[in-house]
Design a protein around this motif. Structure first.
Motif: not given
Length: 457
Positions: A316-319, A322-327, A337-352
């Protein structure tokens, strides 16, 4: 309204709401949660309009359209669906649905469309032709979104794909303009012919247009970032478009800038603009479709999954991050960004903190082309209105446009004037040049909150 409407949806609430609304409007309604029952009613000659969901317990509503067209030529079918990719709109158009609305739909809008379907007259619809091509590799197009602005774009794409109209596609870098162009080609009657993207460099010499036309061979020619082309090359493209012949291609063009404004500024040839603008599609920036960010993020994470990694999801925090970022880099930046997180995130849920870290590590995007801050109000309003009309393609916006536009301009004008006069209605009326009673009525009609406070000036 007068007529009988057949409603097919496995959601009991939707069936109830539509039955009550249509009945109050004067229609007879038959509602079912089964496509089998719907097809039996159609075969028995019941119904003047069909409203059908796509995913049903006993089948796919879109796959029933050819059978309905064969049994009851001319029977309008309005497709409603919770599916949120461009594929649904395109498949509905290919199957010659009368109309398509995404869920959650606006009930008054659906009622208006149903009324038009009941009133329509004309020649019977020809049976729909189903494509023999496999759609298996098309469902992963990252043209995902359930926001109204994206659904409006999907409907326009579906309407123009099987025409020969040239199409202008404009929007910021990274919004997916080229993907829109490829989708128009891949689902058109030219899908088995070449799709060629041409840049300015390929048209530099006099033989460039001839080589390009030989490559495209009657397929689709996408001119990438035409706003950056020199006037000489623009003239060559205009001559290419005037070249008659049995194998003339369909022309599409992309641009990061509003080409109508470029034409008025003299940087785009007027004759080329009018040749290309058979239809104009504006692809919105990601910050203008915030509600699609989580949907796109999930899509890109799913695509990044491999057999050796666990599925990833946003916390929820990560979402919220992303919602508040201007992109500024739009969908392309989100995908990176999602490709990076898919490679580097260790847990199933991506944190804030992981979301904040990856955004901090994002490279600076290309600078956006800024609008001059000296633009007059009339020019700004004209651009806004032209974009609004362009988003409806060959169709007109809903009736009542004059009152809606006036309300959108009038409300902020009065609110700012009231703030400038510290809520003093007598001074505000004098500032605006209207009668005080008129101002009071507008405050009530427009539901404007009046607060007294410090003057702005």
């Amino acid at each position: 309204m007068d007529g009988t409407v057949l409603v097919a949806d496995d959601d009991r609430t939707i069936r109830t709401v539509l039955t009550q609304a249509l009945t109050r409007a004067g229609c007879k309604v038959h509602a079912t949660s089964s496509l089998t029952t719907l097809m039996r009613w159609v075969g028995e000659g019941k119904g003047d309009v069909v409203i059908s969901d796509v995913v049903m317990p006993d089948g796919n509503g879109l796959e029933m359209l050819p059978k309905i067209a064969q049994d009851r030529p001319g029977l309008p079918v309005i497709v409603i669906s919770a599916q949120n990719t461009i594929m649904t709109a395109i498949k509905a158009a290919e199957a010659e649905a009368y109309d398509y609305l995404p869920k959650p739909f606006d009930l008054p809008d659906l009622m208006k469309r149903t009324a038009r379907a009941l009133e329509r007259s004309g020649p019977a619809r020809r049976p729909a032709q189903t494509s023999s091509d496999s759609d298996g590799d098309r469902d992963d197009l990252p043209l995902v979104g359930r926001t109204p602005v994206m659904q409006a774009l999907y409907r326009v794409v579906a309407r123009v794909m099987n025409t020969d109209l040239p199409v202008l596609i404009w929007g910021e870098s990274g919004t997916g303009k080229s993907l829109i162009g490829k989708a128009i080609h891949d689902f058109s009657d030219r899908r088995n012919l070449p799709f060629v993207t041409v840049t300015s460099a390929e048209l530099q010499d006099l033989e460039g247009p001839t080589r390009v036309l030989a490559r495209v061979r009657g397929g689709t020619l996408l001119i990438d970032e035409i706003g950056d082309f020199s006037e000489e090359i623009q003239a060559r493209i205009a001559r290419m478009m005037d070249t008659p012949g049995e194998h003339a291609p369909r022309f599409l063009a992309t641009s990061q800038s509003d080409l109508a404004a470029a034409m008025k500024a003299g940087t785009l040839r007027r004759d080329l603009y009018y040749r290309l603008s058979g239809a104009t599609l504006h692809v919105p920036a990601l910050r203008d479709r915030v509600d699609d960010i989580a949907l796109l993020a999930a899509h890109f994470l799913e695509r990044s999954e491999t057999g050796n990694t666990a599925p990833r999801a946003l916390s929820e925090g990560a979402a919220k991050v992303f919602a508040n970022y201007q992109w500024p880099g739009n969908v392309r930046q989100l995908e990176h960004a999602m490709r990076q997180l898919a490679l580097t995130s260790r847990a199933p849920e991506i944190t804030q903190s992981e979301a904040e870290h990856v955004l901090g590590a994002q490279p600076d995007p290309e600078p956006l082309r800024a609008q001059a801050n000296t633009e007059k109000l009339g020019a700004s309003v004209e651009r806004h209105l032209q974009r609004y009309f362009d988003q409806h393609g060959s169709m007109l916006p809903p009736p009542g446009l004059y009152a809606r536009i006036l309300r959108e301009i009038e409300a902020p004008l009065i609110e700012i004037a009231l703030a400038a006069t510290a809520g003093n209605q007598a001074k505000c009326a004098d500032l605006l040049g209207i009668n005080r009673n008129t101002l009071r009525k507008k405050i009530t009609d427009l539901d404007i909150e009046v607060t007294r406070g410090r003057k702005m000036m």
